[in-house]
Design a protein around this motif. Structure first.
Motif, PDB file in Angstrom:
ATOM      1  N   GLN A 228       0.845  -1.295   0.124  1.00 17.10           N
ATOM      2  CA  GLN A 228      -0.010   0.016  -0.203  1.00 17.10           C
ATOM      3  C   GLN A 228       0.778   1.283  -0.068  1.00 17.10           C
ATOM      4  OE1 GLN A 228      -3.271   0.842   0.210  1.00 17.10           O
ATOM      5  NE2 GLN A 228      -2.960   2.905   1.377  1.00 17.10           N
ATOM      6  N   ALA A 286     -11.922  -5.583   1.548  1.00 19.63           N
ATOM      7  CA  ALA A 286     -10.572  -5.554   1.053  1.00 19.63           C
ATOM      8  C   ALA A 286     -10.345  -6.063  -0.311  1.00 19.63           C
ATOM      9  CB  ALA A 286      -9.815  -6.814   2.058  1.00 19.63           C
ATOM     10  N   ILE A 289     -11.178  -2.883  -2.308  1.00 22.54           N
ATOM     11  CA  ILE A 289     -10.186  -2.036  -2.442  1.00 22.54           C
ATOM     12  C   ILE A 289      -8.978  -2.474  -3.312  1.00 22.54           C
ATOM     13  CG2 ILE A 289      -8.138  -1.636  -1.032  1.00 22.54           C
ATOM     14  CD1 ILE A 289     -10.378  -1.466   1.681  1.00 22.54           C
ATOM     15  N   ASN A 321      -8.084   1.388   2.264  1.00 22.20           N
ATOM     16  CA  ASN A 321      -7.051   0.074   2.944  1.00 22.20           C
ATOM     17  C   ASN A 321      -6.296   0.735   3.967  1.00 22.20           C
ATOM     18  OD1 ASN A 321      -6.012  -2.502   1.907  1.00 22.20           O
ATOM     19  ND2 ASN A 321      -3.912  -1.576   1.683  1.00 22.20           N
TER      20      ASN A 321
END
Length: 402
Positions: A228, A286, A289, A321
């Motif tokens: 990320q 998730a 995302i 996230n």
């Protein structure tokens, strides 16, 4: 401890939340304020492009290098004192950065980076301790405030600089630290005792659970956060250049894409807790995302003209996230000490990778002569994030069931 009367009731909770969110406004804004005025700053200080890049890259490097030290300070001194001291340091670094030459600017930037590191580690601990029934919601608001500070300085620093010059424009953001410090001291004092569901203090044990550093969920979250953070800082640094080179957008117009990316991070930070509150499974959130993040590199490769859509989707994803990862930290660590160590480990690994993101993408771009290979690097980081996040969430469910 301090003799300060404990705060109770809804009004007090509102004050605590205000303190956390005002603090969060200071945890990215001093860094992103630099980009809009980097050219006049370079001219005034006589910096090369590499030297100017150092001023933007040093804080992220501090996030990685200073996190273990900050974790120790939090354990010994407690969150109230460390956060208050970090706000004073943000103010000092912001003023120092604008007050002299290149060396002074670098020293001020290092102070800012170290101070923000304290917040990165402290806030998940504070949220888990003081908002135990609302961890996802408060983490989402915290994430939105992080992005809100970035949007604020990205949007307003250049107009301010036109009126008062880059030095005063950058220094003026120190007012955010002053306001946050005043509210923080009203809410928490310097050494306030733990309240309500909080535990006994900064040296709180792990309630007999295995050390968080021995849990697979910690290191899977570290990989997820590394992917990320690498993608976030790489995209933030190079997205305007991609759009300028691939679509011929003016530098000013392409710079607006970075602001769009940050702006919709606020939507993700608020939207994820809403989805979780409606009982949408966290692994489904998730996965959504991941799709949003993937759309940015893939979309820029196959349909770059649709860049506003891709930036919007990825912006929502990056904000969401962040909220997911640190909600899991707060809800699975088991104690204040566990949350502190878990957060420190995840952020040390994640920001270490993040510090490499802009440089790696720049090197790949130079070597390949285009943006296809760099965008594939971003795609790889996002896919690694996705796999690690799904595995971590599966392990986290096991921790809750233990």
């Amino acid at each position: 401890m301090s003799g300060v009367r404990p705060l109770v009731g809804p009004a007090a909770r509102g004050l605590l939340l205000s303190a956390v969110l005002l603090y969060a406004l200071n945890l990215r804004a001093p860094i992103t304020a630099l980009a809009p005025v980097v050219e006049p700053l370079r001219d005034d200080l006589g910096l090369s492009a590499a030297g100017a890049g150092l001023l933007t890259g040093v804080p992220v490097l501090c996030f990685a290098l200073a996190t273990p030290l900050v974790s120790v300070l939090l354990a010994r001194l407690g969150t109230a004192l460390v956060v208050a001291a970090s706000l004073v340091t943000v103010l000092a670094g912001t003023v120092l950065r604008s007050s002299g030459g290149a060396t002074t600017a670098l020293v001020g930037t290092v102070l800012i980076g170290v101070a923000i590191t304290a917040g990165n580690v402290a806030v998940p601990v504070v949220i888990g301790r003081d908002f135990p029934g609302h961890v996802a919601r408060v983490t989402g608001l915290y994430t939105a405030a992080l992005n809100g500070g970035s949007v604020l300085t990205t949007t307003l620093t250049a107009p301010l600089a036109e009126l008062v010059g880059w030095r005063w424009a950058l220094a003026s953001w120190g007012l955010l630290a002053v306001v946050a410090l005043a509210v923080w001291l009203r809410a928490y004092g310097w050494r306030r005792a733990a309240r309500g569901p909080a535990r006994t203090g900064p040296d709180d044990p792990d309630d007999g659970r295995p050390d968080v550093l021995r849990r697979s969920v910690t290191w899977l979250l570290a990989v997820a956060f590394a992917g990320q953070a690498f993608g976030y800082y790489a995209v933030s640094a190079w997205l305007p250049s991609v759009l300028h080179d691939e679509l011929g957008l003016a530098r000013t117009a392409s710079g607006g894409a970075a602001a769009l990316f940050q702006l919709f991070g606020m939507v993700g930070g608020i939207g994820v807790p809403l989805a979780l509150g409606r009982r949408v499974p966290v692994r489904v959130v998730a996965l959504a995302i991941t799709v949003g993040w993937v759309l940015l590199p893939v979309g820029l490769l196959v349909a770059p003209g649709w860049w506003p859509l891709w930036c919007t989707c990825a912006g929502v994803a990056q904000g969401g996230n962040f909220a997911v990862i640190f909600t899991v930290v707060a809800t699975t660590a088991g104690s204040q000490a566990g949350a502190r160590r878990m957060s420190a480990a995840i952020q040390t690994a994640g920001y270490g990778c993040a510090a490499l993101g802009p440089s790696v993408l720049g090197a790949v771009h130079t070597a390949s002569g285009g943006w296809t290979a760099p965008l594939l690097v971003v795609l790889g980081a996002v896919l690694a994030m996705a796999v690690a996040a799904q595995l971590a969430l599966a392990r986290a469910a096991g921790v809750h069931g233990a």
